[in-house]
Write a protein that holds these residues in place. Structure first.
Motif, PDB file in Angstrom:
ATOM      1  N   LYS A  18       0.797  -1.228   0.000  1.00 13.98           N
ATOM      2  CA  LYS A  18       0.000   0.000   0.000  1.00 13.98           C
ATOM      3  C   LYS A  18       0.833   1.285   0.000  1.00 13.98           C
ATOM      4  O   LYS A  18       0.580   2.179  -0.819  1.00 13.98           O
ATOM      5  CB  LYS A  18      -0.980   0.020   1.178  1.00 13.98           C
ATOM      6  N   GLU A  46     -19.126   4.171  -3.564  1.00 13.17           N
ATOM      7  CA  GLU A  46     -17.697   4.165  -3.280  1.00 13.17           C
ATOM      8  C   GLU A  46     -16.940   4.943  -4.356  1.00 13.17           C
ATOM      9  O   GLU A  46     -16.020   5.715  -4.045  1.00 13.17           O
ATOM     10  CB  GLU A  46     -17.185   2.722  -3.225  1.00 13.17           C
ATOM     11  N   GLN A  49     -17.483   8.595  -3.783  1.00 14.91           N
ATOM     12  CA  GLN A  49     -16.766   9.060  -2.589  1.00 14.91           C
ATOM     13  C   GLN A  49     -15.287   9.282  -2.897  1.00 14.91           C
ATOM     14  O   GLN A  49     -14.693  10.309  -2.521  1.00 14.91           O
ATOM     15  CB  GLN A  49     -16.925   8.028  -1.471  1.00 14.91           C
ATOM     16  N   VAL A  50     -14.676   8.328  -3.616  1.00 13.98           N
ATOM     17  CA  VAL A  50     -13.267   8.461  -3.968  1.00 13.98           C
ATOM     18  C   VAL A  50     -13.067   9.614  -4.948  1.00 13.98           C
ATOM     19  O   VAL A  50     -12.137  10.414  -4.822  1.00 13.98           O
ATOM     20  CB  VAL A  50     -12.722   7.143  -4.569  1.00 13.98           C
ATOM     21  N   LEU A  53     -12.844  13.207  -3.514  1.00 13.40           N
ATOM     22  CA  LEU A  53     -11.684  13.602  -2.723  1.00 13.40           C
ATOM     23  C   LEU A  53     -10.765  14.515  -3.523  1.00 13.40           C
ATOM     24  O   LEU A  53     -10.609  14.354  -4.731  1.00 13.40           O
ATOM     25  CB  LEU A  53     -10.914  12.357  -2.266  1.00 13.40           C
ATOM     26  N   LYS A  58      -4.974  10.598  -0.805  1.00 13.37           N
ATOM     27  CA  LYS A  58      -6.152  10.054  -0.148  1.00 13.37           C
ATOM     28  C   LYS A  58      -7.010   9.292  -1.152  1.00 13.37           C
ATOM     29  O   LYS A  58      -7.599   8.255  -0.822  1.00 13.37           O
ATOM     30  CB  LYS A  58      -6.948  11.201   0.486  1.00 13.37           C
ATOM     31  N   GLN A  59      -7.102   9.791  -2.386  1.00 17.58           N
ATOM     32  CA  GLN A  59      -7.844   9.081  -3.418  1.00 17.58           C
ATOM     33  C   GLN A  59      -7.253   7.698  -3.650  1.00 17.58           C
ATOM     34  O   GLN A  59      -7.981   6.697  -3.699  1.00 17.58           O
ATOM     35  CB  GLN A  59      -7.808   9.869  -4.732  1.00 17.58           C
ATOM     36  N   GLN A  61      -5.315   5.975  -1.658  1.00 19.27           N
ATOM     37  CA  GLN A  61      -5.448   5.164  -0.451  1.00 19.27           C
ATOM     38  C   GLN A  61      -6.848   4.574  -0.324  1.00 19.27           C
ATOM     39  O   GLN A  61      -7.012   3.374  -0.062  1.00 19.27           O
ATOM     40  CB  GLN A  61      -5.138   6.011   0.784  1.00 19.27           C
ATOM     41  N   ASP A  62      -7.864   5.407  -0.500  1.00 20.53           N
ATOM     42  CA  ASP A  62      -9.235   4.929  -0.351  1.00 20.53           C
ATOM     43  C   ASP A  62      -9.605   3.932  -1.444  1.00 20.53           C
ATOM     44  O   ASP A  62     -10.334   2.969  -1.197  1.00 20.53           O
ATOM     45  CB  ASP A  62     -10.210   6.113  -0.373  1.00 20.53           C
ATOM     46  N   ASP A  65      -8.101   0.691  -0.330  1.00 14.90           N
ATOM     47  CA  ASP A  65      -8.831   0.153   0.818  1.00 14.90           C
ATOM     48  C   ASP A  65     -10.155  -0.474   0.405  1.00 14.90           C
ATOM     49  O   ASP A  65     -10.526  -1.566   0.870  1.00 14.90           O
ATOM     50  CB  ASP A  65      -9.076   1.256   1.858  1.00 14.90           C
ATOM     51  N   HIS A  66     -10.887   0.204  -0.469  1.00 21.73           N
ATOM     52  CA  HIS A  66     -12.162  -0.331  -0.929  1.00 21.73           C
ATOM     53  C   HIS A  66     -11.973  -1.676  -1.630  1.00 21.73           C
ATOM     54  O   HIS A  66     -12.722  -2.620  -1.389  1.00 21.73           O
ATOM     55  CB  HIS A  66     -12.840   0.654  -1.880  1.00 21.73           C
ATOM     56  N   ASN A  69     -11.008  -4.513   0.752  1.00 20.42           N
ATOM     57  CA  ASN A  69     -12.153  -4.952   1.553  1.00 20.42           C
ATOM     58  C   ASN A  69     -13.184  -5.729   0.742  1.00 20.42           C
ATOM     59  O   ASN A  69     -14.042  -6.400   1.322  1.00 20.42           O
ATOM     60  CB  ASN A  69     -12.825  -3.744   2.213  1.00 20.42           C
TER      61      ASN A  69
END
Length: 232
Positions: A18, A46, A49-50, A53, A58-59, A61-62, A65-66, A69
């Protein structure tokens, strides 16, 4: 308290990598997001939301993460995407993914990657069969887009909104991302159009859009898009 479900191999690889992936993909997270969306790796909420940003890190990273998961299948799809030629060309620093230890490649479904890549993630420039749609139309490739970009001048925003139907907010973002290079920002605009249109991103379609109304480009600057496909 319920135990956390163990991560699959591809998920583990993405989570371990990551920090390096975030650093690399932050250069153009919107490009990765559009490709991830084309593979339905994110739910609509999702994706929105990304996309909303403003911090590139942060984009990235998210997005990771999505996908992590989502489970091992989504994680493996993202890894396959990131090792494809288009991503490797856009993000040269991703080359390290092709040099992972054998155990990591196996854990990420590496035995399937080479087979599936030929079916799904090969660039049009690699496989002649991928240069055409089912109706025989030639797909645009990045060298076509760059050649066109060099022939679009100050009217690029009018072309973006009027001919290519790209939202003004996206053009604003492109301008912010490429404030010092006109050709790079026009190329980014054309690449965004190509990503959104998918199978409709043919050379003939782009030629038609750029040949009409007030933003029509000189024929000698875009007629190469109508050149026939040469047999290999």
């Amino acid at each position: 308290m319920a135990e956390e479900e163990p991560l699959g191999g591809a998920q583990q690889v993405l989570r371990r990598l990551k920090p390096k992936l975030i650093d690399t993909l932050s250069a153009d997270p919107a490009f990765v997001l559009q490709h991830a969306d084309s593979l339905s790796l994110l739910a609509r909420h999702e994706y929105k939301q990304v996309k909303a940003l403003t911090d590139p890190s942060k984009q990235a990273q998210d997005l990771l993460d999505h996908v992590i998961n989502k489970g091992p299948t989504a994680a493996e799809q993202l890894l396959q995407l990131l090792t494809g030629k288009e991503m490797q060309d856009t993000f040269p620093n991703l080359l390290f993914l092709k040099e992972l230890p054998v155990n990591d490649q196996r854990a990420a479904g590496g035995n399937e990657v080479s087979r599936k890549r030929g079916q799904t993630f090969e660039s049009e420039e690699n496989l002649p069969a991928k240069q055409t749609c089912k109706d025989g139309s030639k797909m645009v490739v990045e060298k076509d887009l760059m050649r066109v970009a060099r022939n679009i001048g100050r009217s690029w925003r009018a072309i973006g909104t009027g001919a290519l139907d790209i939202p003004s907010v996206k053009l604003d973002q492109i301008l912010e991302d490429y404030p010092h290079s006109h050709v790079d920002r026009v190329f980014a605009m054309l690449r965004y159009w190509s990503t959104l249109k998918r199978q409709e991103a043919t050379a003939a379609n782009l030629h038609s859009l750029l040949s009409q109304d007030d933003w029509a480009l000189p024929p000698d600057s875009i007629d190469f898009l109508l050149d026939p496909i040469l047999d290999p």
